[in-house]
Design a protein around this motif. Structure first.
Motif, short mmCIF file in Angstrom:
data_model
loop_
_atom_site.label_atom_id
_atom_site.label_comp_id
_atom_site.label_asym_id
_atom_site.label_seq_id
_atom_site.Cartn_x
_atom_site.Cartn_y
_atom_site.Cartn_z
N ILE A 98 4.51 -7.38 5.59
CA ILE A 98 3.96 -6.14 6.15
C ILE A 98 2.70 -6.42 6.96
CG2 ILE A 98 2.89 -3.93 5.54
CD1 ILE A 98 4.84 -3.81 3.17
N MET A 99 1.81 -7.26 6.45
CA MET A 99 0.51 -7.41 7.08
C MET A 99 0.50 -8.39 8.26
SD MET A 99 -1.02 -5.12 5.63
CE MET A 99 -2.64 -5.25 6.29
N MET A 100 1.36 -9.38 8.29
CA MET A 100 1.38 -10.29 9.44
C MET A 100 1.80 -9.58 10.73
SD MET A 100 0.03 -13.06 8.67
CE MET A 100 0.47 -14.17 9.97
N PRO A 101 2.89 -8.81 10.73
CA PRO A 101 3.21 -8.05 11.95
C PRO A 101 2.12 -7.04 12.30
CG PRO A 101 5.12 -8.11 10.52
CD PRO A 101 3.97 -8.69 9.75
N THR A 102 1.50 -6.46 11.29
CA THR A 102 0.41 -5.51 11.54
C THR A 102 -0.77 -6.22 12.20
OG1 THR A 102 1.08 -4.22 9.62
CG2 THR A 102 -1.13 -3.85 10.46
N PHE A 103 -1.08 -7.42 11.74
CA PHE A 103 -2.16 -8.20 12.34
C PHE A 103 -1.84 -8.54 13.80
CE2 PHE A 103 -3.87 -12.40 13.39
CZ PHE A 103 -5.22 -12.11 13.36
N ILE A 104 -0.60 -8.93 14.04
CA ILE A 104 -0.20 -9.27 15.41
C ILE A 104 -0.26 -8.05 16.32
CG2 ILE A 104 1.74 -10.05 16.83
CD1 ILE A 104 2.50 -11.87 14.40
N MET B 186 5.89 -9.60 0.18
CA MET B 186 5.89 -8.30 0.85
C MET B 186 4.57 -8.06 1.57
SD MET B 186 8.80 -6.99 0.74
CE MET B 186 8.49 -5.36 1.33
N TRP B 187 3.46 -8.50 0.98
CA TRP B 187 2.17 -8.36 1.64
C TRP B 187 2.19 -9.09 2.99
CZ3 TRP B 187 -2.17 -5.66 1.59
CH2 TRP B 187 -3.26 -6.15 2.26
N LEU B 188 2.73 -10.31 2.98
CA LEU B 188 2.82 -11.08 4.22
C LEU B 188 3.80 -10.46 5.20
CD1 LEU B 188 2.64 -14.73 2.89
CD2 LEU B 188 0.91 -13.49 4.15
N VAL C 16 -2.65 2.13 12.69
CA VAL C 16 -1.62 1.13 12.42
C VAL C 16 -1.99 0.38 11.14
CG1 VAL C 16 -0.68 -1.08 13.23
CG2 VAL C 16 -0.83 0.85 14.79
N LEU C 17 -3.24 0.00 10.99
CA LEU C 17 -3.69 -0.71 9.80
C LEU C 17 -3.57 0.16 8.55
CD1 LEU C 17 -5.01 -3.19 8.54
CD2 LEU C 17 -7.21 -2.16 9.08
N VAL C 18 -4.00 1.40 8.65
CA VAL C 18 -3.95 2.30 7.49
C VAL C 18 -2.51 2.56 7.07
CG1 VAL C 18 -4.42 4.67 6.76
CG2 VAL C 18 -6.18 3.37 7.92
N ILE C 19 -1.61 2.76 8.03
CA ILE C 19 -0.20 2.99 7.71
C ILE C 19 0.40 1.78 7.01
CG2 ILE C 19 2.08 3.29 8.75
CD1 ILE C 19 0.70 5.14 10.80
N ALA C 20 0.06 0.58 7.47
CA ALA C 20 0.58 -0.64 6.85
C ALA C 20 0.07 -0.79 5.42
CB ALA C 20 0.20 -1.85 7.67
N ILE C 21 -1.20 -0.54 5.20
CA ILE C 21 -1.77 -0.67 3.86
C ILE C 21 -1.19 0.37 2.92
CG2 ILE C 21 -3.90 -0.46 2.52
CD1 ILE C 21 -5.33 -1.81 4.86
N ILE C 22 -1.07 1.60 3.38
CA ILE C 22 -0.49 2.67 2.56
C ILE C 22 0.97 2.35 2.25
CG2 ILE C 22 0.23 5.09 2.58
CD1 ILE C 22 -2.40 5.71 4.03
N GLY C 23 1.70 1.86 3.24
CA GLY C 23 3.09 1.49 3.02
C GLY C 23 3.24 0.41 1.98
N LYS D 179 6.83 -17.33 -4.46
CA LYS D 179 7.82 -16.88 -5.44
C LYS D 179 7.53 -15.46 -5.91
CE LYS D 179 8.84 -21.46 -7.17
NZ LYS D 179 8.77 -22.38 -8.30
N ASN D 180 6.27 -15.06 -5.79
CA ASN D 180 5.86 -13.72 -6.18
C ASN D 180 6.28 -12.73 -5.09
OD1 ASN D 180 4.58 -11.40 -7.00
ND2 ASN D 180 2.62 -12.38 -7.39
#
Length: 68
Positions: free
Chosen positions: A20-26, A16-18, A46-53, A10-11
């Protein structure tokens, strides 16, 4: 600390974390499996761009929440 963090779907921040980060992990995993050793900077970027985004989105989202 009056605010408590709600770790549920619900949060909006958790969702948004999921998102952004799930596709990044894949993508990172695929690059790790199929990528060349000398192309490690691509996985890292790729990881840094996802975290910054995510944190840019979070900053804008929280600023918008404070205005309302």
């Amino acid at each position: 600390m009056n605010e408590r963090f709600n770790l549920s779907f619900k949060n909006k921040e958790v969702r948004m974390w999921l998102y952004i980060m799930m596709p990044t992990f894949i993508i990172g995993s695929l690059l790790l499996i199929f990528g060349d050793y000398k192309d490690q900077y691509i996985r890292f970027s790729v990881l840094v761009i996802a975290i910054i985004g995510f944190y840019i989105w979070r900053f804008v989202y929280r600023r918008k929440q404070k205005r309302n």
